[in-house]
Design a protein around this motif. Structure first.
Motif, PDB file in Angstrom:
ATOM      1  N   ARG A   5       0.849  -1.016  -0.060  1.00  0.00           N
ATOM      2  CA  ARG A   5       0.022  -0.008   0.007  1.00  0.00           C
ATOM      3  C   ARG A   5       0.796   1.370  -0.084  1.00  0.00           C
ATOM      4  O   ARG A   5       0.483   2.233  -0.289  1.00  0.00           O
ATOM      5  CB  ARG A   5      -0.977   0.273   1.054  1.00  0.00           C
ATOM      6  N   TRP A   6       2.016   1.178   0.501  1.00  0.00           N
ATOM      7  CA  TRP A   6       3.084   2.357   0.363  1.00  0.00           C
ATOM      8  C   TRP A   6       3.881   2.377  -0.879  1.00  0.00           C
ATOM      9  O   TRP A   6       4.700   3.186  -1.092  1.00  0.00           O
ATOM     10  CB  TRP A   6       3.882   2.231   1.573  1.00  0.00           C
ATOM     11  N   ASN A   7       3.709   1.380  -1.875  1.00  0.00           N
ATOM     12  CA  ASN A   7       4.763   1.333  -2.857  1.00  0.00           C
ATOM     13  C   ASN A   7       3.874   2.062  -3.899  1.00  0.00           C
ATOM     14  O   ASN A   7       2.586   2.351  -4.393  1.00  0.00           O
ATOM     15  CB  ASN A   7       4.818  -0.173  -3.583  1.00  0.00           C
ATOM     16  N   LEU A   8       4.594   2.710  -4.643  1.00  0.00           N
ATOM     17  CA  LEU A   8       4.328   3.379  -5.810  1.00  0.00           C
ATOM     18  C   LEU A   8       5.336   3.060  -7.244  1.00  0.00           C
ATOM     19  O   LEU A   8       6.452   3.260  -7.205  1.00  0.00           O
ATOM     20  CB  LEU A   8       4.596   4.899  -5.582  1.00  0.00           C
ATOM     21  N   ARG A   9       4.478   2.637  -8.255  1.00  0.00           N
ATOM     22  CA  ARG A   9       5.186   2.394  -9.412  1.00  0.00           C
ATOM     23  C   ARG A   9       5.254   3.482 -10.551  1.00  0.00           C
ATOM     24  O   ARG A   9       4.146   4.122 -10.605  1.00  0.00           O
ATOM     25  CB  ARG A   9       4.566   1.187 -10.104  1.00  0.00           C
ATOM     26  N   VAL A  10       6.435   3.997 -10.661  1.00  0.00           N
ATOM     27  CA  VAL A  10       6.474   5.046 -12.024  1.00  0.00           C
ATOM     28  C   VAL A  10       6.750   4.405 -13.226  1.00  0.00           C
ATOM     29  O   VAL A  10       7.895   3.692 -13.191  1.00  0.00           O
ATOM     30  CB  VAL A  10       7.599   6.013 -11.642  1.00  0.00           C
ATOM     31  N   ALA A  11       6.051   4.547 -14.269  1.00  0.00           N
ATOM     32  CA  ALA A  11       6.405   3.806 -15.601  1.00  0.00           C
ATOM     33  C   ALA A  11       6.744   5.040 -16.493  1.00  0.00           C
ATOM     34  O   ALA A  11       6.170   6.052 -16.597  1.00  0.00           O
ATOM     35  CB  ALA A  11       5.301   3.219 -15.932  1.00  0.00           C
ATOM     36  N   GLY A  12       7.269   4.613 -17.852  1.00  0.00           N
ATOM     37  CA  GLY A  12       7.460   5.340 -18.682  1.00  0.00           C
ATOM     38  C   GLY A  12       8.611   6.314 -18.693  1.00  0.00           C
ATOM     39  O   GLY A  12       8.838   7.355 -19.383  1.00  0.00           O
ATOM     40  N   VAL A  13       9.688   6.083 -17.578  1.00  0.00           N
ATOM     41  CA  VAL A  13      10.792   7.171 -17.546  1.00  0.00           C
ATOM     42  C   VAL A  13      11.974   6.065 -18.055  1.00  0.00           C
ATOM     43  O   VAL A  13      12.341   5.092 -17.524  1.00  0.00           O
ATOM     44  CB  VAL A  13      11.208   7.305 -15.929  1.00  0.00           C
ATOM     45  N   PRO A  14      12.657   6.735 -18.964  1.00  0.00           N
ATOM     46  CA  PRO A  14      13.796   6.076 -19.719  1.00  0.00           C
ATOM     47  C   PRO A  14      14.877   5.912 -18.439  1.00  0.00           C
ATOM     48  O   PRO A  14      15.303   6.653 -17.807  1.00  0.00           O
ATOM     49  CB  PRO A  14      14.512   6.967 -20.672  1.00  0.00           C
ATOM     50  N   GLU A  15      15.434   4.895 -18.622  1.00  0.00           N
ATOM     51  CA  GLU A  15      16.557   4.418 -17.639  1.00  0.00           C
ATOM     52  C   GLU A  15      17.944   4.613 -18.099  1.00  0.00           C
ATOM     53  O   GLU A  15      18.179   4.015 -19.311  1.00  0.00           O
ATOM     54  CB  GLU A  15      16.573   2.933 -17.056  1.00  0.00           C
ATOM     55  N   VAL A  16      18.980   4.760 -17.504  1.00  0.00           N
ATOM     56  CA  VAL A  16      20.438   5.198 -17.582  1.00  0.00           C
ATOM     57  C   VAL A  16      21.123   4.390 -16.539  1.00  0.00           C
ATOM     58  O   VAL A  16      20.939   4.539 -15.520  1.00  0.00           O
ATOM     59  CB  VAL A  16      20.485   6.576 -17.819  1.00  0.00           C
ATOM     60  N   ASP A  17      22.255   3.925 -17.129  1.00  0.00           N
ATOM     61  CA  ASP A  17      22.752   2.766 -16.145  1.00  0.00           C
ATOM     62  C   ASP A  17      23.765   3.836 -15.234  1.00  0.00           C
ATOM     63  O   ASP A  17      24.386   4.989 -15.864  1.00  0.00           O
ATOM     64  CB  ASP A  17      24.223   2.134 -17.108  1.00  0.00           C
ATOM     65  N   GLY A  18      23.902   3.555 -14.317  1.00  0.00           N
ATOM     66  CA  GLY A  18      24.698   4.212 -13.014  1.00  0.00           C
ATOM     67  C   GLY A  18      23.844   5.584 -12.401  1.00  0.00           C
ATOM     68  O   GLY A  18      24.499   6.179 -11.750  1.00  0.00           O
ATOM     69  N   GLU A  19      22.753   5.615 -12.862  1.00  0.00           N
ATOM     70  CA  GLU A  19      21.716   6.626 -12.402  1.00  0.00           C
ATOM     71  C   GLU A  19      21.276   6.641 -10.925  1.00  0.00           C
ATOM     72  O   GLU A  19      21.112   5.482 -10.726  1.00  0.00           O
ATOM     73  CB  GLU A  19      21.055   7.399 -13.466  1.00  0.00           C
ATOM     74  N   ASN A  20      21.006   7.408 -10.016  1.00  0.00           N
ATOM     75  CA  ASN A  20      20.463   7.391  -8.795  1.00  0.00           C
ATOM     76  C   ASN A  20      18.913   7.502  -9.163  1.00  0.00           C
ATOM     77  O   ASN A  20      18.255   8.514  -9.404  1.00  0.00           O
ATOM     78  CB  ASN A  20      21.066   8.659  -8.046  1.00  0.00           C
ATOM     79  N   VAL A  21      18.293   6.310  -8.830  1.00  0.00           N
ATOM     80  CA  VAL A  21      17.092   6.158  -9.398  1.00  0.00           C
ATOM     81  C   VAL A  21      16.101   7.031  -8.229  1.00  0.00           C
ATOM     82  O   VAL A  21      14.979   7.675  -8.606  1.00  0.00           O
ATOM     83  CB  VAL A  21      16.714   4.610  -9.237  1.00  0.00           C
TER      84      VAL A  21
END
Length: 178
Positions: A125-141
């Motif tokens: 219930r405390w989780n939130l999923r964010v979709a559609g954001v491009p991912e880059v290696d080594g980034e701070n999510v």
């Protein structure tokens, strides 16, 4: 043919074929000469009948022996069939027990899976999923997510820093994107 037996229609055609009177009577039957058979002939006939009767009696005794042995075999076979039938009933009774156990285990498994899903839902219930954001290696999510939330609500900057605990990449999505 006699004149009283003739019909008027066929009288002319039959006159030439048949004589007017019946033919001569047949020869008398010959009779066997009445002679008494000799004692030797009678004795021989009785002996042949006795031999046939003895042969017939032997065959009857053989049939009785065969019937007797078949009766013993049939009764033995019946006893064996009874044993097999009892064994089959025992096996059927034993096979019902695992079936009942399997159905009990299946019901319990379904109940436990429902319970686990319920517990996971409470945890999520405390989780939130964010979709559609491009991912880059080594980034701070975590920082990428904070930037997205700050873009929508800049006034919550201090609150968002303490509210987001952990941020993860969705590895399943990442594997399909490559």
């Amino acid at each position: 043919m006699h004149s009283y037996a003739k019909s008027t229609d066929v009288v002319d055609s039959l006159d030439t074929c048949f004589p007017e009177s019946p033919g001569a009577s047949p020869l008398p039957k010959m009779r066997r000469p009445a002679s008494d058979p000799s004692n030797a002939v009678l004795l021989e006939a009785i002996e042949r009948l006795g031999k046939k009767q003895d042969d017939f009696m032997e065959k009857i005794l053989e049939v009785e022996k065969t019937v007797s042995s078949n009766s013993i075999l049939i009764s033995d076979l019946g006893a064996r069939i009874d044993v097999v039938a009892k064994s089959s009933e025992d096996t059927a009774a034993k096979s019902d027990k695992p079936d009942r156990q399997v159905s009990t285990v299946v019901e319990e498994n379904k109940r436990l899976l429902d319970k686990v899903d319920e517990l996971d839902a409470y945890k999520r219930r405390w989780n939130l999923r964010v979709a559609g954001v491009p991912e880059v290696d080594g980034e701070n999510v975590k920082m990428v997510i904070l930037d997205i939330f700050l873009w929508f609500s800049p006034s919550l900057a201090d609150l968002l820093q303490t509210s987001i605990d952990v941020a993860h990449l969705n590895w399943a999505m990442r594997a399909t994107a490559q």
